[in-house]
Design a protein around this motif. Structure first.
Motif, PDB file in Angstrom:
ATOM      1  N   ILE A  10      35.512  54.420  42.924  1.00  0.00           N
ATOM      2  CA  ILE A  10      36.287  53.207  43.198  1.00  0.00           C
ATOM      3  C   ILE A  10      36.982  52.752  41.928  1.00  0.00           C
ATOM      4  O   ILE A  10      36.348  52.615  40.879  1.00  0.00           O
ATOM      5  N   GLU A  11      38.286  52.543  42.020  1.00  0.00           N
ATOM      6  CA  GLU A  11      39.054  51.991  40.910  1.00  0.00           C
ATOM      7  C   GLU A  11      39.238  50.502  41.159  1.00  0.00           C
ATOM      8  O   GLU A  11      39.598  50.105  42.263  1.00  0.00           O
ATOM      9  N   ALA A  12      38.981  49.694  40.160  1.00  0.00           N
ATOM     10  CA  ALA A  12      39.118  48.245  40.304  1.00  0.00           C
ATOM     11  C   ALA A  12      39.891  47.671  39.120  1.00  0.00           C
ATOM     12  O   ALA A  12      39.750  48.129  37.987  1.00  0.00           O
ATOM     13  N   ASP A  13      40.698  46.690  39.409  1.00  0.00           N
ATOM     14  CA  ASP A  13      41.483  46.012  38.381  1.00  0.00           C
ATOM     15  C   ASP A  13      42.011  44.728  38.992  1.00  0.00           C
ATOM     16  O   ASP A  13      41.884  44.501  40.193  1.00  0.00           O
ATOM     17  N   GLU A  14      42.600  43.906  38.187  1.00  0.00           N
ATOM     18  CA  GLU A  14      43.187  42.670  38.709  1.00  0.00           C
ATOM     19  C   GLU A  14      44.660  42.621  38.334  1.00  0.00           C
ATOM     20  O   GLU A  14      45.094  43.243  37.366  1.00  0.00           O
ATOM     21  N   THR A  15      45.416  41.892  39.135  1.00  0.00           N
ATOM     22  CA  THR A  15      46.815  41.646  38.861  1.00  0.00           C
ATOM     23  C   THR A  15      47.035  40.147  38.991  1.00  0.00           C
ATOM     24  O   THR A  15      46.188  39.441  39.535  1.00  0.00           O
ATOM     25  N   VAL A  51      44.389  38.100  41.214  1.00  0.00           N
ATOM     26  CA  VAL A  51      44.122  38.831  42.454  1.00  0.00           C
ATOM     27  C   VAL A  51      43.325  40.076  42.075  1.00  0.00           C
ATOM     28  O   VAL A  51      43.847  40.972  41.414  1.00  0.00           O
ATOM     29  N   ALA A  52      42.052  40.097  42.466  1.00  0.00           N
ATOM     30  CA  ALA A  52      41.202  41.256  42.196  1.00  0.00           C
ATOM     31  C   ALA A  52      41.437  42.288  43.285  1.00  0.00           C
ATOM     32  O   ALA A  52      41.470  41.964  44.472  1.00  0.00           O
ATOM     33  N   CYS A  53      41.622  43.536  42.878  1.00  0.00           N
ATOM     34  CA  CYS A  53      41.906  44.629  43.821  1.00  0.00           C
ATOM     35  C   CYS A  53      41.000  45.810  43.510  1.00  0.00           C
ATOM     36  O   CYS A  53      40.590  46.004  42.362  1.00  0.00           O
ATOM     37  N   ALA A  54      40.707  46.586  44.540  1.00  0.00           N
ATOM     38  CA  ALA A  54      39.954  47.823  44.365  1.00  0.00           C
ATOM     39  C   ALA A  54      40.454  48.829  45.393  1.00  0.00           C
ATOM     40  O   ALA A  54      40.933  48.454  46.467  1.00  0.00           O
ATOM     41  N   ILE A  55      40.339  50.103  45.049  1.00  0.00           N
ATOM     42  CA  ILE A  55      40.764  51.177  45.946  1.00  0.00           C
ATOM     43  C   ILE A  55      39.829  52.362  45.718  1.00  0.00           C
ATOM     44  O   ILE A  55      39.446  52.641  44.584  1.00  0.00           O
ATOM     45  N   ASP A  56      39.427  53.012  46.813  1.00  0.00           N
ATOM     46  CA  ASP A  56      38.611  54.208  46.650  1.00  0.00           C
ATOM     47  C   ASP A  56      39.476  55.447  46.849  1.00  0.00           C
ATOM     48  O   ASP A  56      40.668  55.346  47.129  1.00  0.00           O
ATOM     49  N   ARG A  57      38.900  56.621  46.706  1.00  0.00           N
ATOM     50  CA  ARG A  57      39.683  57.851  46.777  1.00  0.00           C
ATOM     51  C   ARG A  57      40.099  58.206  48.210  1.00  0.00           C
ATOM     52  O   ARG A  57      40.888  59.103  48.423  1.00  0.00           O
ATOM     53  N   ASN A  58      39.563  57.469  49.200  1.00  0.00           N
ATOM     54  CA  ASN A  58      39.998  57.638  50.593  1.00  0.00           C
ATOM     55  C   ASN A  58      41.139  56.690  50.922  1.00  0.00           C
ATOM     56  O   ASN A  58      41.494  56.527  52.084  1.00  0.00           O
ATOM     57  N   GLY A 116      42.124  51.267  26.719  1.00  0.00           N
ATOM     58  CA  GLY A 116      43.464  51.793  26.476  1.00  0.00           C
ATOM     59  C   GLY A 116      44.049  52.483  27.690  1.00  0.00           C
ATOM     60  O   GLY A 116      45.139  53.024  27.630  1.00  0.00           O
ATOM     61  N   GLY A 117      43.308  52.515  28.809  1.00  0.00           N
ATOM     62  CA  GLY A 117      43.828  53.067  30.059  1.00  0.00           C
ATOM     63  C   GLY A 117      43.875  54.582  30.136  1.00  0.00           C
ATOM     64  O   GLY A 117      44.426  55.135  31.056  1.00  0.00           O
ATOM     65  N   LYS A 118      43.281  55.280  29.178  1.00  0.00           N
ATOM     66  CA  LYS A 118      43.355  56.743  29.175  1.00  0.00           C
ATOM     67  C   LYS A 118      41.941  57.331  29.260  1.00  0.00           C
ATOM     68  O   LYS A 118      40.982  56.761  28.796  1.00  0.00           O
ATOM     69  N   SER A 119      41.850  58.513  29.853  1.00  0.00           N
ATOM     70  CA  SER A 119      40.597  59.250  29.928  1.00  0.00           C
ATOM     71  C   SER A 119      40.876  60.716  29.652  1.00  0.00           C
ATOM     72  O   SER A 119      41.967  61.212  29.921  1.00  0.00           O
ATOM     73  N   LYS A 120      39.871  61.407  29.135  1.00  0.00           N
ATOM     74  CA  LYS A 120      40.040  62.832  28.855  1.00  0.00           C
ATOM     75  C   LYS A 120      39.853  63.669  30.118  1.00  0.00           C
ATOM     76  O   LYS A 120      40.344  64.775  30.200  1.00  0.00           O
ATOM     77  N   LYS A 121      39.140  63.129  31.120  1.00  0.00           N
ATOM     78  CA  LYS A 121      38.930  63.846  32.375  1.00  0.00           C
ATOM     79  C   LYS A 121      40.019  63.457  33.362  1.00  0.00           C
ATOM     80  O   LYS A 121      40.365  62.290  33.495  1.00  0.00           O
ATOM     81  N   ILE A 126      42.719  55.290  36.455  1.00  0.00           N
ATOM     82  CA  ILE A 126      42.987  54.095  37.263  1.00  0.00           C
ATOM     83  C   ILE A 126      44.446  54.097  37.733  1.00  0.00           C
ATOM     84  O   ILE A 126      45.044  53.056  37.944  1.00  0.00           O
ATOM     85  N   GLN A 127      44.986  55.280  37.936  1.00  0.00           N
ATOM     86  CA  GLN A 127      46.382  55.404  38.360  1.00  0.00           C
ATOM     87  C   GLN A 127      46.605  54.905  39.786  1.00  0.00           C
ATOM     88  O   GLN A 127      47.642  54.343  40.096  1.00  0.00           O
ATOM     89  N   ASN A 128      45.615  55.113  40.674  1.00  0.00           N
ATOM     90  CA  ASN A 128      45.771  54.669  42.062  1.00  0.00           C
ATOM     91  C   ASN A 128      45.857  53.141  42.159  1.00  0.00           C
ATOM     92  O   ASN A 128      46.683  52.609  42.886  1.00  0.00           O
ATOM     93  N   ILE A 129      45.011  52.450  41.414  1.00  0.00           N
ATOM     94  CA  ILE A 129      45.027  50.981  41.470  1.00  0.00           C
ATOM     95  C   ILE A 129      46.286  50.436  40.802  1.00  0.00           C
ATOM     96  O   ILE A 129      46.873  49.457  41.258  1.00  0.00           O
ATOM     97  N   ASN A 130      46.734  51.082  39.742  1.00  0.00           N
ATOM     98  CA  ASN A 130      47.978  50.648  39.102  1.00  0.00           C
ATOM     99  C   ASN A 130      49.171  50.864  40.021  1.00  0.00           C
ATOM    100  O   ASN A 130      50.082  50.028  40.091  1.00  0.00           O
ATOM    101  N   SER A 131      49.180  51.959  40.749  1.00  0.00           N
ATOM    102  CA  SER A 131      50.238  52.216  41.726  1.00  0.00           C
ATOM    103  C   SER A 131      50.183  51.185  42.855  1.00  0.00           C
ATOM    104  O   SER A 131      51.227  50.707  43.318  1.00  0.00           O
ATOM    105  N   HIS A 132      48.986  50.845  43.280  1.00  0.00           N
ATOM    106  CA  HIS A 132      48.809  49.820  44.321  1.00  0.00           C
ATOM    107  C   HIS A 132      49.384  48.481  43.857  1.00  0.00           C
ATOM    108  O   HIS A 132      50.092  47.810  44.600  1.00  0.00           O
ATOM    109  N   HIS A 133      49.096  48.097  42.617  1.00  0.00           N
ATOM    110  CA  HIS A 133      49.626  46.842  42.071  1.00  0.00           C
ATOM    111  C   HIS A 133      51.149  46.854  42.048  1.00  0.00           C
ATOM    112  O   HIS A 133      51.799  45.867  42.391  1.00  0.00           O
ATOM    113  N   SER A 134      51.712  47.977  41.634  1.00  0.00           N
ATOM    114  CA  SER A 134      53.165  48.089  41.568  1.00  0.00           C
ATOM    115  C   SER A 134      53.794  47.934  42.949  1.00  0.00           C
ATOM    116  O   SER A 134      54.767  47.189  43.120  1.00  0.00           O
TER     117      SER A 134
END
Length: 192
Positions: A10-15, A51-58, A116-121, A126-134
């Protein structure tokens, strides 16, 4: 409409949206903005609705306005407890926000915070939640501002449009994006 709880990764973030008293004549708690002007304070302040948002991989999504200004742990935990089914294989991925770290510690949840929003894996992002916010902000922008008292209704409508199968959301976005009358007629024919 009963929708499944979020689970798994689950990716979670707020906008944030501007605090708006659109349509209200009396009882405003701040001075009105001048036409075309911006909010009075820079950065996160009590003039922004969190606005708190979350999205899972489904692609199950959740979003709700929780407070004014920076996200608070007590508001965040009530929202996440109701909408997320954490299991032993669940993983919460967030940015470096302190409230999410405190929440995961309190609930004993696996969490990966990306400073910093980056991961090595490649699977930890958190690209899905950022796309959702956009997409959400683009969709709300067409209404020329949404009154804060109605923001949750718009969030529910957006969620329904996103979860209904058959591309209704994409077709509706085309309608709202200043389509010409001929394009709207063609689109209605395609939907039928």
């Amino acid at each position: 409409m009963k929708l499944p709880k979020l689970n798994g990764t689950i990716e979670a973030d707020e906008t944030y949206f501007n605090l708006s008293f659109k349509g209200k004549k009396k009882g405003m708690i701040r001075k009105p903005y001048l036409r075309g002007g911006s909010i009075h304070k820079r950065g996160l302040s009590r003039e922004k609705v969190c606005v708190a948002c979350a999205i899972d991989r489904n692609k199950n999504i959740m979003g709700k306005s929780v407070c004014l200004g920076k996200v608070r742990l007590n508001k965040l935990s009530v929202l996440l407890d109701k909408n997320i089914a954490f299991g032993k294989f669940s993983l919460l991925i967030t940015d470096g926000g302190k409230s999410y770290g405190k929440y995961a510690l309190k609930k004993n949840i696996n969490i990966k915070q990306l400073v910093g929003g980056k991961s090595k894996k490649k699977s930890i992002h958190i690209q899905n939640i950022n796309s959702h916010h956009s997409t959400l902000k683009k969709w709300v922008r067409q209404f020329n501002g949404v009154a804060t008292k109605n923001l949750d209704n718009y969030l529910v409508f957006f969620k329904i449009m996103k979860t209904v199968k058959g591309g209704v959301f994409d077709e509706t976005l085309k309608l709202f994006n200043h389509a010409t009358n001929q394009e709207i007629t063609d689109l209605k024919i395609n939907l039928i």
